[in-house]
Design an enzyme around this catalytic site. Structure first.
Site, PDB file in Angstrom:
ATOM      1  N   PHE A 153       0.865  -1.184   0.000  1.00 31.83           N
ATOM      2  CA  PHE A 153       0.000   0.000   0.000  1.00 31.83           C
ATOM      3  C   PHE A 153       0.896   1.226   0.000  1.00 31.83           C
ATOM      4  O   PHE A 153       1.652   1.464   0.947  1.00 31.83           O
ATOM      5  CB  PHE A 153      -0.941   0.059   1.206  1.00 31.83           C
ATOM      6  CG  PHE A 153      -1.839   1.267   1.137  1.00 31.83           C
ATOM      7  CD1 PHE A 153      -2.994   1.253   0.372  1.00 31.83           C
ATOM      8  CD2 PHE A 153      -1.493   2.452   1.766  1.00 31.83           C
ATOM      9  CE1 PHE A 153      -3.798   2.388   0.257  1.00 31.83           C
ATOM     10  CE2 PHE A 153      -2.282   3.592   1.660  1.00 31.83           C
ATOM     11  CZ  PHE A 153      -3.445   3.553   0.905  1.00 31.83           C
ATOM     12  N   ASP A 238       9.218   2.923   2.065  1.00 28.68           N
ATOM     13  CA  ASP A 238       8.050   3.746   2.365  1.00 28.68           C
ATOM     14  C   ASP A 238       7.811   3.653   3.876  1.00 28.68           C
ATOM     15  O   ASP A 238       7.270   2.672   4.371  1.00 28.68           O
ATOM     16  CB  ASP A 238       6.835   3.250   1.579  1.00 28.68           C
ATOM     17  CG  ASP A 238       5.578   4.081   1.865  1.00 28.68           C
ATOM     18  OD1 ASP A 238       5.573   4.843   2.854  1.00 28.68           O
ATOM     19  OD2 ASP A 238       4.595   3.939   1.116  1.00 28.68           O
ATOM     20  N   LYS A 267       2.420  11.254   7.124  1.00 32.10           N
ATOM     21  CA  LYS A 267       1.610  11.009   8.311  1.00 32.10           C
ATOM     22  C   LYS A 267       2.111  11.750   9.564  1.00 32.10           C
ATOM     23  O   LYS A 267       1.876  12.939   9.688  1.00 32.10           O
ATOM     24  CB  LYS A 267       1.449   9.503   8.530  1.00 32.10           C
ATOM     25  CG  LYS A 267       0.604   8.864   7.414  1.00 32.10           C
ATOM     26  CD  LYS A 267       0.003   7.525   7.749  1.00 32.10           C
ATOM     27  CE  LYS A 267      -1.085   7.164   6.748  1.00 32.10           C
ATOM     28  NZ  LYS A 267      -0.724   6.137   5.786  1.00 32.10           N
TER      29      LYS A 267
HETATM   30  C1  LIG Z   1      -0.955   6.200   4.309  1.00 29.60           C
HETATM   31  C2  LIG Z   1       0.127   5.645   3.479  1.00 29.60           C
HETATM   32  C3  LIG Z   1       0.446   6.190   2.226  1.00 29.60           C
HETATM   33  C4  LIG Z   1      -0.343   7.304   1.588  1.00 29.60           C
HETATM   34  O1  LIG Z   1      -0.384   8.456   2.347  1.00 29.60           O
HETATM   35  P1  LIG Z   1      -1.505   9.566   2.028  1.00 29.60           P
HETATM   36  O2  LIG Z   1      -1.129  10.722   2.904  1.00 29.60           O
HETATM   37  O3  LIG Z   1      -2.826   8.957   2.390  1.00 29.60           O
HETATM   38  O4  LIG Z   1      -1.406   9.867   0.576  1.00 29.60           O
HETATM   39  C5  LIG Z   1       1.521   5.663   1.534  1.00 29.60           C
HETATM   40  N1  LIG Z   1       2.229   4.635   2.040  1.00 29.60           N
HETATM   41  C6  LIG Z   1       1.953   4.073   3.229  1.00 29.60           C
HETATM   42  C7  LIG Z   1       2.796   2.961   3.734  1.00 29.60           C
HETATM   43  C8  LIG Z   1       0.878   4.544   3.983  1.00 29.60           C
HETATM   44  O5  LIG Z   1       0.579   3.970   5.147  1.00 29.60           O
END
Ligand SMILES: *Cc1c(COP(=O)(O)O)cnc(C)c1O
Length: 410
Positions: A153, A238, A267
């Site tokens: 994700f 990520d 985040k």
């Molecule tokens: C939440 C998340 C995203 C996307 O972040 P947004 O601010 O919602 O665009 C990308 N990668 C990971 C691992 C995430 O948990």
């Protein structure tokens, strides 16, 4: 053009069910929220419109690791909002250099590129990897391939959902960009077998969050690091959800004692006040961008930078990664000792735990809500537990008591 009497009533004039009806009538239904209408929050607790309090075990998907409405971040935001909020990067501002300096001091990466949402930072990293492939590695133009993991994700843009393995994320949204190849998560040999001369990078979540807090085999990232060194690939982690303290270290990659080439954060970078994300990397990698290559109207704005600096300072001052490690070990041990028939697996790292059930998780989350605990299912059968990292041990224990009670009653 409809003429609107833009109503002046405050939420106090509307009931919870009236607000829910408004939301469902006029808003797109791209979420399925629990019906709790939050009006206030502080620390690990939120309050709904009827004054009922709930302990938050989701922390906005780890965007509020520092706790809701942290006073130090709030103060920084108010102070900066009074001065200047947005200059655009057509001009310089006095906050962006300080965020760059703090990110460098905290993480050791040579350079940063600020964006807003997490997925924009992921897209930025993809662009950097492709251009690095062309200009540094010498991969022919338009042929760069990036390896991604099954059940990944990385957000919701077209490019990013295009390389998702989740059919709902993609269904109806094609066509998608090419240049990505999926390999199973946690399987180094599958990655080795997929590397070709035009491969430029591996994009990986050190722990897969949305997939259900999936922790790869120990040493996975270390082996990926070695593969990347051997084949001249960029290792891109990520850390948007796993980073900034969530797994008990500042970054989850530290558990494997490695450093990626590219680290993507978002985040909790703003403690939940404001969308702020960034790509961290070396000069060799982020140096591929020249003026006009990439940009964002809001990226790097002074309000975002002031908020992010305060949010990072809270992580350090309150030693939140260490709290996550301690509290996480306690919570994991307690849940693992539960021994209830509905629990299939309890797994996690730091205060980030996936509780996999053999029954649907949604009704359990509804029952927990009624008892004053907010949790959210991920996929059908996993409950993701990710409280703010500043939560007290007493509150955490109370939350775990509610989970135990609800599972025993179901
Ligand atoms: C939440 C998340 C995203 C996307 O972040 P947004 O601010 O919602 O665009 C990308 N990668 C990971 C691992 C995430 O948990």
């Amino acid at each position: 053009m409809p003429t609107a009497d833009l109503a002046s009533e405050t939420t106090a004039a509307l009931t919870a069910s009236e607000l829910i009806a408004l939301e469902d009538q006029y808003g797109a239904h791209n979420y399925h929220p629990l019906d709790v209408v939050i009006t206030h929050a502080s620390g690990a607790w939120v309050t709904d419109i009827d004054g009922k309090r709930y302990l938050d075990f989701l922390a906005a998907y780890s965007a509020v690791n520092q706790g809701h409405c942290h006073p130090a971040i709030l103060a920084a935001m108010i102070e900066q909002a009074r001065k200047v909020t947005l200059t655009s990067r057509a001009f310089r501002n006095d906050q962006l250099p300080l965020l760059y300096r703090d990110l460098h001091a905290l993480t050791g990466f040579e350079m940063a590129l600020p964006m807003n949402s997490g997925v924009e930072a992921v897209e930025t990293a993809i662009k950097a990897a492709r251009k690095w492939g062309l200009t540094v590695k010498g991969v022919p133009a338009g042929t760069a391939e990036i390896l991604v993991c099954g059940n990944n994700f990385h957000g919701r843009t077209i490019a990013v959902v295009g390389f998702s393995s989740e059919s709902q994320y993609k269904c109806g949204f094609g066509p998608f960009p090419t240049g990505f190849k999926q390999v199973p998560f946690g399987d180094v040999e599958a990655i080795r077998a997929s590397i070709k001369p035009n491969t430029v990078a591996i994009l990986v979540e050190p722990v897969q969050g949305e997939a259900g807090i999936i922790v790869p085999p120990a040493g996975y990232l270390r082996e990926l690091r070695e593969l990347c060194d051997e084949h001249d690939l960029l290792l891109m982690c990520d850390e948007i959800q796993s980073g900034l303290g969530r797994t008990g270290k500042l970054f989850a990659f530290e558990h494997d004692n490695i450093r990626p080439d590219v680290c993507i954060i978002g985040k909790a970078l703003s403690g939940g006040f404001y969308p702020v994300s960034a790509v961290l990397a070396s000069r060799e990698i982020l140096g591929v961008f020249t003026p006009g290559d990439h940009g964002s109207t809001f990226g790097g704005n002074p309000l975002a930078c002031a908020v992010a600096r305060a949010a990072l300072k809270v992580l350090v001052d309150e030693d939140l990664p260490a709290r996550s490690a301690d509290l996480g070990a306690y919570a994991l041990a307690r849940l693992q000792s539960l021994n209830l028939p509905q629990i299939v697996a309890v797994r996690g790292k730091g205060l980030w735990i996936g509780l996999e059930l053999n029954i649907k998780a949604r009704p359990i989350c509804e029952a927990l809500k009624d008892r004053g605990l907010l949790c959210k299912e991920t996929h059908d059968t996993v409950i993701r537990l990710a409280p703010p990292l500043m939560i007290s041990k007493e509150d955490l224990a109370w939350g775990l008591d509610q989970i135990e009670a609800v599972l025993k009653a179901n």
